[in-house]
Design an enzyme around this catalytic site. Structure first.
Site: not given
Length: 327
Positions: A61, A65, A92, A189
């Site tokens: 992840r 980001h 975040n 996911h």
């Protein structure tokens, strides 16, 4: 170790090679200056995930980001004295693994001082997080440089879990990712967990009424009740829920099975059923019969995302520590 890579992944590298070449990224970038970099990163990854396998999802992840804001430049790693950096923004604040990234960077610095960027280290960590979770392996194009700017309000470029399909496609298009990349990368996911507050509005506040009957009708009822048993209220800010129940530490196609049954955890997961192309992709891979195809697609989309507006050549810098600029 790379011999485990599916043949289809290797073949798909050619499809993205031209794009990577334009950005001056290539897999042999450190072949002379730091030939051991991948070995050093992997050694640290194996050690970390053997102790905490649940760290794989957050590390994957973190690369997402990073790339969606200012491109893949390591800006998500920067600290700010007045708390105005990307890592301080609400999207975040649930990221974890920053300390681990610094440990990997220190190991790489010991092997090859002032050579490998934090942005490249993040890309390698993300690949190994997937591969060590029994997912696909891909060759990571390298040569990114580190940026020196990190601004919290620029995290508006990150796709929120509350997004509908239109918003998702717009935010992905901003980093040159298309509808196929959207459905493929959403399957990240399949590993990791999420805090209740990222989806609890679907359970208690779907239309703004804030009561137990105000539910998202697109969520499968039995799954919704299971989630309610874990997330007791709209104000639960601490409980973690598996995004792919039963196999959240294994990178597999179970994510698509869940989404096809209306058991995707987030609004953004359910949104994949609202478009004909992404719905067809979900339903195809929900069968579990095309794992190699999905693995190849995921590898190709990760390479494409990793090529989002990198700093190369004389741009940016090579940080000594990932959390601070050099000067």
């Amino acid at each position: 170790m790379a011999s485990r890579a599916p043949t289809m992944v290797a073949l798909l590298l050619a499809a993205v090679a031209a794009t990577c070449a334009r950005a001056q990224l290539h897999d042999k970038f450190y072949s002379e200056s730091c030939p051991s970099v991948e070995e050093v990163v992997r050694k640290e990854m194996v050690r970390a995930l053997s102790l905490a396998p649940s760290l794989a999802g957050p590390l994957l992840r973190m690369h997402f980001h990073d790339c969606f804001v200012r491109g893949c430049d390591g800006s998500v790693l920067l600290d700010s004295a007045n708390k105005t950096a990307e890592k301080d923004a609400q999207p975040n604040q649930t990221l974890r693994g920053f300390g681990f990234v610094e440990r990997v960077k220190a190991a790489v610095e010991k092997a090859c001082p002032d050579t490998v960027s934090c942005a490249d280290i993040l890309a390698l960590i993300a690949r190994d997080a997937v591969w060590l979770s029994k997912g696909p392996y891909w060759t990571v194009p390298l040569g990114r440089r580190d940026g020196s700017v990190s601004i919290s309000n620029e995290t508006d470029a990150l796709p929120p879990p509350t997004s509908n399909f239109t918003v998702l496609t717009q935010l992905f298009a901003a980093v040159n990712l298309d509808t196929k990349d959207l459905v493929v990368l959403s399957a990240g996911h399949t590993i990791g967990t999420s805090h209740c507050f990222s989806f609890s509005d679907r359970l208690y506040n779907f239309t703004g009424m804030e009561n137990p009957s105000d539910i998202d009708p697109s969520l499968e009822p039995q799954y919704m009740m299971r989630l309610k048993s874990k997330c007791a209220s709209l104000n639960d800010n601490t409980t973690l829920v598996e995004m792919d129940p039963g196999s959240f530490k294994t990178f597999d196609t179970d994510y698509f099975k869940l989404v096809s049954k209306r058991r995707g955890l987030f609004h953004s997961d359910g949104a994949l059923l609202t478009d004909p192309f992404t719905r067809a992709y979900v339903q195809r891979h929900a069968t579990g019969a095309y794992k190699d195809e999905f693995f190849a697609d995921f590898a190709a989309s990760m390479i494409k995302m990793g090529n989002a507006n990198p700093l190369t050549g004389s741009q940016g810098e090579i940080r000594k520590k990932c959390s601070v600029v050099n000067h």
